[in-house]
Design a protein around this motif. Structure first.
Motif: not given
Ligand code: KG4
Ligand code: ZN
Length: 352
Positions: A195-203, A244-264
Motif C-alpha cells: 500500500e505504501i509502495a503504491a501511494a509513494a508511486k502515485r506521489a 487533516g490529510l488529503s489523499d495527496t498528503d497521504k501519498d506524499d508521506i508514503a513517499l517520504e517514509f519509503e525514501e527514509a527507510a530505503r536510505d537507512v
C-alpha cells in the motif's frame, strides 16, 4: 530428493512439494506442488498479526493445503519433511511442527527443522526456467544477506554455507513492521508494504513537492544496526501537526517514509559491504519486493563490480514453503547439520 516443506511462522500457511536433482554441472529444482493461503485479510482489522487467530487459521488450513499440494504433485514418494521451527510466532510455528510430525508417522520419513530466515536467504539462489522449473545457482562466498521482513531487519554474513555472523540488526521495530504501522496511521489496510509502495508511486508520478522531511534514524552512527520505531513516531507527529490529510498528503508521506527507510537500508548495507567484502549480496524477506529498495540496491552494487546482487524472484519474496524446501535441500547436500530430533518451536531462533 523430494521434499515436503511446511511454513507457518507468521500469517501465511504454506505447503510445497519440491524436487531437487543434482547433475554434474547444475541442480534442477522443480516445484511439484505448492499451496499457500494468506491470512492477511483476517488479520487486517487488527492492523497486524493476531497470534491466536494465526494459530487457529494454520490449524484449519494445513490439512487442506497439504492435500492440495500433495495431489498437485501426484502423490509422490517423499524423502524428507522440512518445517520452519523459528523464528516467528510460537503458537503459529507449533501448528506447522505438529502437523509435520503427523506426516512423519504417516510416511515414515525423516524430518528436519529449518530456520525461516535461512529460507529467505535460500530463495535468492533459485533461478527461474519456467513457472515450475528452476535451477539452484550456488552463490560465490562470502555472502552478505540483508533480511528485511515484517519480523526482522538483519545484516548477516555467511562465509560458507550456513556459517553465519551477525553484522547488524534492528534495535526495535523491523522495517516491514514500520511499513505496516505507517500504513495504518495513513488509514491503509494491512499488510502496509504494498500500500505504501503504491501511494509513494502515485506521489512520484505527479512529481510531488512537500515541505517536510522524516528522520533517517541511526544513519550516521557507525554500527550496522537499525532503528525504525522513531521513524514511525515521526510520521505520527507529522500527521498530528498537519491536522487533516488529503489523499495527496497521504501519498506524499508514503513517499517520504519509503525514501527514509530505503536510505537507512542502503547506508547500512554499504557499511556492511565495506566491512565484509562479500562476493554476493542477498536481499531477502517480504520487504525485498519493494521496487524502490531494489532499484537503490542495484545502484549501490553497481559501484562494486566484484559483487553479485541476488534477490528472490516474484512470488518468493514473502513467506512461502518453497524457500523452506530449498534451504532443507541445501543443508542436506552441503553436508551441514540438519536438525532432526525433538523439533520444537523457537520464537527467537537466530541464524548466528
Ligand atoms: O517475509 P514476510 O512475508 O513475513 C515475515 O517474515 O515477516 O514479510 C512481510 C512484510 C510485511 O511487513 C509487508 O508489509 C512487507 O513485508 N512487504 C513490503 C512489500 N511487500 C510486502 N514492504 C515494502 N514494500 C513492498 N512492496
Ligand atoms: Zn518471512
Amino acid at each position: 530428493m523430494k521434499i515436503l516443506a511446511i511454513e507457518t511462522s507468521a500469517d501465511e500457511t504454506a505447503v510445497a512439494v519440491v524436487e531437487a536433482e543434482k547433475s554434474e554441472h547444475s541442480i534442477t529444482f522443480s516445484v511439484l506442488g505448492n499451496a499457500l493461503y494468506s491470512q492477511a485479510k483476517a488479520h487486517a482489522e487488527y492492523g497486524g498479526i493476531y497470534p491466536t487467530l494465526a494459530k487457529r487459521e494454520h490449524q484449519t488450513n494445513l490439512p487442506k493445503l497439504f492435500d492440495e499440494a500433495y495431489a498437485q504433485a501426484n502423490k509422490p514418494q517423499l524423502d524428507l519433511i522440512a518445517v520452519t521451527n523459528g523464528p516467528g510466532l510460537e503458537p503459529a510455528l507449533w501448528q506447522g511442527i505438529e502437523f509435520a510430525k503427523i506426516l512423519v508417522k504417516k510416511f515414515k520419513i525423516p524430518i528436519t527443522g529449518i530456520n525461516h530466515l535461512e529460507g529467505h536467504i535460500s530463495a535468492a539462489f533459485l533461478e527461474k526456467k519456467s513457472d515450475t522449473e528452476f535451477s539452484i545457482v550456488p552463490p560465490e562466498f562470502p555472502v552478505l544477506s540483508l533480511l528485511i521482513s515484517g519480523g526482522h531487519t538483519e545484516l548477516v554474513a555467511m562465509k560458507d554455507w550456513f556459517e553465519y555472523e551477525l553484522v547488524g540488526r534492528t534495535r526495535d521495530d523491523a522495517v516491514g513492521e514500520a511499513f505496516d504501522k505507517v500504513a495504518r496511521l495513513l488509514g491503509m489496510p494491512y499488510p502496509g508494504g504494498p500500500e505504501i509502495a503504491a501511494a509513494a508511486k502515485r506521489a512520484e508520478m505527479r512529481s510531488a513537492e512537500y515541505d517536510f522531511t522524516l528522520p533517517r534514524p541511526m544513519i550516521n552512527d557507525d554500527s550496522c544496526d537499525f532503528s525504525f520505531s522513531g521513524l514511525k513516531t515521526a510520521v505520527l507527529y507529522l500527521i498530528r501537526d498537519m491536522k487533516g490529510l488529503s489523499d495527496t498528503d497521504k501519498d506524499d508521506i508514503a513517499l517520504e517514509f519509503e525514501e527514509a527507510a530505503r536510505d537507512v537500508l542502503i547506508v547500512k548495507t554499504k557499511r556492511a559491504l565495506k566491512l565484509h567484502n562479500p562476493k554476493t549480496l542477498v536481499v531477502g524477506g517480504g520487504v525485498s519486493a519493494n521496487e524502490r529498495i531494489r532499484k537503490s540496491m542495484e545502484e549501490l552494487v553497481g559501484n562494486y563490480p566484484g559483487i553479485t546482487l541476488k534477490y528472490p524472484g516474484k512470488g518468493l519474496t514473502g513467506d512461502n514453503a518453497i524457500m523452506i524446501g530449498i534451504a532443507a535441500y541445501l543443508r542436506k547436500t552441503t553436508g551441514k547439520t540438519v536438525q532432526t530430533e525433538d523439533i520444537v518451536a523457537r520464537g527467537t531462533l537466530s541464524l548466528a
